[in-house]
Every structure is written in structure tokens, then in C-alpha cells.
Design a protein around this motif. Sequence first.
Motif, PDB file in Angstrom:
ATOM      1  N   MET A 143       1.045  -1.223   0.127  1.00 19.82           N
ATOM      2  CA  MET A 143      -0.026   0.039   0.084  1.00 19.82           C
ATOM      3  C   MET A 143       1.044   1.087   0.234  1.00 19.82           C
ATOM      4  O   MET A 143       2.081   1.357   0.367  1.00 19.82           O
ATOM      5  CB  MET A 143      -0.983   0.095   1.185  1.00 19.82           C
ATOM      6  CG  MET A 143      -0.528   0.648   2.510  1.00 19.82           C
ATOM      7  SD  MET A 143      -1.596   0.315   3.619  1.00 19.82           S
ATOM      8  CE  MET A 143      -1.595  -1.339   4.067  1.00 19.82           C
ATOM      9  N   LYS A 144       0.120   2.348  -0.535  1.00 18.73           N
ATOM     10  CA  LYS A 144       1.140   3.471  -0.542  1.00 18.73           C
ATOM     11  C   LYS A 144       0.016   4.717  -0.542  1.00 18.73           C
ATOM     12  O   LYS A 144      -1.143   4.601  -0.713  1.00 18.73           O
ATOM     13  CB  LYS A 144       1.840   3.497  -1.740  1.00 18.73           C
ATOM     14  CG  LYS A 144       1.184   3.721  -3.090  1.00 18.73           C
ATOM     15  CD  LYS A 144       1.969   3.427  -4.532  1.00 18.73           C
ATOM     16  CE  LYS A 144       1.368   3.591  -5.441  1.00 18.73           C
ATOM     17  NZ  LYS A 144       0.151   2.573  -5.714  1.00 18.73           N
ATOM     18  N   PRO A 145       0.767   5.813  -0.179  1.00 16.31           N
ATOM     19  CA  PRO A 145      -0.311   7.046  -0.120  1.00 16.31           C
ATOM     20  C   PRO A 145      -0.854   7.322  -1.432  1.00 16.31           C
ATOM     21  O   PRO A 145      -0.290   7.038  -2.511  1.00 16.31           O
ATOM     22  CB  PRO A 145       0.660   8.249   0.147  1.00 16.31           C
ATOM     23  CG  PRO A 145       1.922   7.542   0.807  1.00 16.31           C
ATOM     24  CD  PRO A 145       1.974   6.154   0.092  1.00 16.31           C
ATOM     25  N   TYR A 146      -2.016   7.786  -1.249  1.00 16.50           N
ATOM     26  CA  TYR A 146      -3.104   8.070  -2.275  1.00 16.50           C
ATOM     27  C   TYR A 146      -3.883   6.811  -3.089  1.00 16.50           C
ATOM     28  O   TYR A 146      -4.666   6.802  -3.958  1.00 16.50           O
ATOM     29  CB  TYR A 146      -2.576   8.990  -3.472  1.00 16.50           C
ATOM     30  CG  TYR A 146      -1.946  10.257  -3.007  1.00 16.50           C
ATOM     31  CD1 TYR A 146      -3.215  11.069  -2.020  1.00 16.50           C
ATOM     32  CD2 TYR A 146      -0.638  10.395  -2.774  1.00 16.50           C
ATOM     33  CE1 TYR A 146      -2.327  12.285  -1.426  1.00 16.50           C
ATOM     34  CE2 TYR A 146      -0.108  11.295  -2.184  1.00 16.50           C
ATOM     35  CZ  TYR A 146      -1.224  12.277  -1.349  1.00 16.50           C
ATOM     36  OH  TYR A 146      -0.558  13.565  -0.716  1.00 16.50           O
ATOM     37  N   ASP A 147      -3.692   5.605  -2.406  1.00 19.98           N
ATOM     38  CA  ASP A 147      -4.363   4.322  -2.638  1.00 19.98           C
ATOM     39  C   ASP A 147      -5.608   4.419  -2.067  1.00 19.98           C
ATOM     40  O   ASP A 147      -5.870   4.942  -0.869  1.00 19.98           O
ATOM     41  CB  ASP A 147      -3.649   2.867  -2.096  1.00 19.98           C
ATOM     42  CG  ASP A 147      -2.512   2.729  -2.873  1.00 19.98           C
ATOM     43  OD1 ASP A 147      -2.234   3.053  -4.071  1.00 19.98           O
ATOM     44  OD2 ASP A 147      -1.870   1.759  -2.550  1.00 19.98           O
ATOM     45  N   VAL A 148      -6.615   3.838  -2.827  1.00 17.98           N
ATOM     46  CA  VAL A 148      -8.139   4.007  -2.538  1.00 17.98           C
ATOM     47  C   VAL A 148      -8.365   2.405  -1.926  1.00 17.98           C
ATOM     48  O   VAL A 148      -8.168   1.616  -2.778  1.00 17.98           O
ATOM     49  CB  VAL A 148      -8.964   4.421  -3.561  1.00 17.98           C
ATOM     50  CG1 VAL A 148     -10.555   4.421  -2.951  1.00 17.98           C
ATOM     51  CG2 VAL A 148      -8.603   5.917  -3.866  1.00 17.98           C
ATOM     52  N   TRP A 149      -8.950   2.349  -0.709  1.00 21.24           N
ATOM     53  CA  TRP A 149      -9.259   1.050  -0.016  1.00 21.24           C
ATOM     54  C   TRP A 149     -10.724   1.282   0.678  1.00 21.24           C
ATOM     55  O   TRP A 149     -11.212   2.277   0.494  1.00 21.24           O
ATOM     56  CB  TRP A 149      -8.174   0.648   1.238  1.00 21.24           C
ATOM     57  CG  TRP A 149      -6.969   0.378   0.727  1.00 21.24           C
ATOM     58  CD1 TRP A 149      -5.905   1.313   0.108  1.00 21.24           C
ATOM     59  CD2 TRP A 149      -6.509  -0.977   0.604  1.00 21.24           C
ATOM     60  NE1 TRP A 149      -4.715   0.472  -0.112  1.00 21.24           N
ATOM     61  CE2 TRP A 149      -5.196  -0.884   0.124  1.00 21.24           C
ATOM     62  CE3 TRP A 149      -6.865  -2.202   0.955  1.00 21.24           C
ATOM     63  CZ2 TRP A 149      -4.224  -1.957   0.032  1.00 21.24           C
ATOM     64  CZ3 TRP A 149      -6.207  -3.315   0.711  1.00 21.24           C
ATOM     65  CH2 TRP A 149      -4.662  -3.077   0.274  1.00 21.24           C
ATOM     66  N   LEU A 150     -11.086   0.045   0.943  1.00 22.86           N
ATOM     67  CA  LEU A 150     -12.529  -0.196   1.690  1.00 22.86           C
ATOM     68  C   LEU A 150     -12.198  -0.471   2.973  1.00 22.86           C
ATOM     69  O   LEU A 150     -11.242  -1.152   3.419  1.00 22.86           O
ATOM     70  CB  LEU A 150     -13.197  -1.236   1.213  1.00 22.86           C
ATOM     71  CG  LEU A 150     -14.622  -1.332   1.628  1.00 22.86           C
ATOM     72  CD1 LEU A 150     -15.168  -0.046   1.006  1.00 22.86           C
ATOM     73  CD2 LEU A 150     -15.320  -2.449   0.825  1.00 22.86           C
ATOM     74  N   MET A 151     -12.745   0.305   4.033  1.00 17.76           N
ATOM     75  CA  MET A 151     -12.399   0.167   5.490  1.00 17.76           C
ATOM     76  C   MET A 151     -13.555   0.467   6.199  1.00 17.76           C
ATOM     77  O   MET A 151     -14.373   1.455   6.007  1.00 17.76           O
ATOM     78  CB  MET A 151     -11.165   1.008   5.915  1.00 17.76           C
ATOM     79  CG  MET A 151     -10.844   1.147   7.383  1.00 17.76           C
ATOM     80  SD  MET A 151      -9.436   2.262   7.694  1.00 17.76           S
ATOM     81  CE  MET A 151      -9.803   3.000   9.113  1.00 17.76           C
ATOM     82  N   TRP A 152     -13.635  -0.240   7.355  1.00 16.83           N
ATOM     83  CA  TRP A 152     -14.886   0.229   8.303  1.00 16.83           C
ATOM     84  C   TRP A 152     -14.298   1.159   9.055  1.00 16.83           C
ATOM     85  O   TRP A 152     -13.234   1.404   9.675  1.00 16.83           O
ATOM     86  CB  TRP A 152     -14.913  -1.017   9.312  1.00 16.83           C
ATOM     87  CG  TRP A 152     -16.055  -0.739  10.377  1.00 16.83           C
ATOM     88  CD1 TRP A 152     -17.434  -0.965  10.390  1.00 16.83           C
ATOM     89  CD2 TRP A 152     -16.185   0.038  11.834  1.00 16.83           C
ATOM     90  NE1 TRP A 152     -18.123  -0.427  11.279  1.00 16.83           N
ATOM     91  CE2 TRP A 152     -17.202   0.135  12.141  1.00 16.83           C
ATOM     92  CE3 TRP A 152     -14.960   0.222  12.416  1.00 16.83           C
ATOM     93  CZ2 TRP A 152     -17.503   0.450  13.607  1.00 16.83           C
ATOM     94  CZ3 TRP A 152     -15.228   0.541  13.697  1.00 16.83           C
ATOM     95  CH2 TRP A 152     -16.539   0.844  14.251  1.00 16.83           C
ATOM     96  N   VAL A 153     -15.028   2.523   9.021  1.00 17.38           N
ATOM     97  CA  VAL A 153     -14.821   3.608   9.588  1.00 17.38           C
ATOM     98  C   VAL A 153     -15.876   4.100  10.787  1.00 17.38           C
ATOM     99  O   VAL A 153     -16.919   3.968  10.550  1.00 17.38           O
ATOM    100  CB  VAL A 153     -14.718   5.011   8.603  1.00 17.38           C
ATOM    101  CG1 VAL A 153     -14.448   6.338   9.081  1.00 17.38           C
ATOM    102  CG2 VAL A 153     -13.775   4.523   7.650  1.00 17.38           C
ATOM    103  N   GLU A 154     -15.198   4.366  11.947  1.00 15.51           N
ATOM    104  CA  GLU A 154     -16.023   4.504  13.262  1.00 15.51           C
ATOM    105  C   GLU A 154     -16.493   5.946  13.215  1.00 15.51           C
ATOM    106  O   GLU A 154     -15.705   7.002  12.711  1.00 15.51           O
ATOM    107  CB  GLU A 154     -15.292   4.376  14.353  1.00 15.51           C
ATOM    108  CG  GLU A 154     -16.074   4.561  15.743  1.00 15.51           C
ATOM    109  CD  GLU A 154     -15.201   4.233  17.139  1.00 15.51           C
ATOM    110  OE1 GLU A 154     -15.626   2.983  17.572  1.00 15.51           O
ATOM    111  OE2 GLU A 154     -14.193   4.944  17.299  1.00 15.51           O
ATOM    112  N   PHE A 155     -17.767   6.197  13.599  1.00 18.75           N
ATOM    113  CA  PHE A 155     -18.442   7.606  13.585  1.00 18.75           C
ATOM    114  C   PHE A 155     -17.748   8.235  14.863  1.00 18.75           C
ATOM    115  O   PHE A 155     -18.025   7.786  15.976  1.00 18.75           O
ATOM    116  CB  PHE A 155     -19.733   7.771  13.566  1.00 18.75           C
ATOM    117  CG  PHE A 155     -20.436   7.108  12.354  1.00 18.75           C
ATOM    118  CD1 PHE A 155     -20.174   7.571  11.278  1.00 18.75           C
ATOM    119  CD2 PHE A 155     -21.461   6.210  12.653  1.00 18.75           C
ATOM    120  CE1 PHE A 155     -20.714   6.968  10.181  1.00 18.75           C
ATOM    121  CE2 PHE A 155     -22.054   5.632  11.471  1.00 18.75           C
ATOM    122  CZ  PHE A 155     -21.915   5.927  10.358  1.00 18.75           C
ATOM    123  N   PRO A 156     -17.000   9.420  14.865  1.00 17.23           N
ATOM    124  CA  PRO A 156     -16.238  10.019  16.102  1.00 17.23           C
ATOM    125  C   PRO A 156     -17.411  10.191  17.092  1.00 17.23           C
ATOM    126  O   PRO A 156     -17.108  10.203  18.210  1.00 17.23           O
ATOM    127  CB  PRO A 156     -15.528  11.381  15.437  1.00 17.23           C
ATOM    128  CG  PRO A 156     -15.570  10.928  13.916  1.00 17.23           C
ATOM    129  CD  PRO A 156     -16.733  10.080  13.763  1.00 17.23           C
TER     130      PRO A 156
END
Length: 115
Positions: A1-14
Motif C-alpha cells: 500500500m502507498k499514499p493515495y491508494d483507495v481502499w475499503l475500510m470500516w470507519v467509526e463515527f467519532p
Amino acid sequence: MKPYDVWLMWVEFPDHPGVGKVRPVVVTEVGDDGVSGVIVKVTGNINWNEPGDIVLADWQQAGLLKPSLVRCGQRYEFLPGDLYKWFGSLSNSDAAKVADGLELTSDSLPYKRTR
């Protein structure tokens, strides 16, 4: 992986610890271990207009399914195993715009999730 790669991830609501959703993200920093770092979230709501919100011109090239916006002011840490699926990479012009958005919001600290 490198900067500016696009991935799918679970993101928590702050504002709701432990609650979140799976969404596209853009890697902005990769740790020395090569499997952790910092991401910013991507949204299909292209009407956001806060500092660091960047509409992607080449969203299809990045592997995204619809017009998308990167929220550079919303940074999240990721850990080994958090990134589910690689979509692609931002075009050079979109990556440059996101870099500018990251600079504009450089005082935004990455959110450390609870799970």
C-alpha cells in the motif's frame, strides 16, 4: 500500500464510538511497518464544502463507483488488517489536490477509534 491508494475500510463515527460503516478511504500516511497509518474518508456526498473537502475529478480511475469527495479534515488511524479491499489509486491531479487539502487541514489530528 502507498499514499493515495483507495481502499475499503470500516470507519467509526467519532460522535458514536463503536458505531460506523464500511466506506472507501484514501491512504495518506503509511507507518514504518507498512500495514498501519492514516487515512481520510471518501463520501458520495459531493456537496460538502468545508476546508479540505476535495471533489475527485477522476473518481472512476480510482476504482470508485460514483462521483466522490475526499474529506481531508477527517483523518483516522488504521491498523494491520483494517483495510479490506484495494480499489485503485488517485490520479496524479487528484492526488495533488488531496495533498493541498491535507496541508490546509494539517492541524486535524487522526481519530483513534475505540474498537
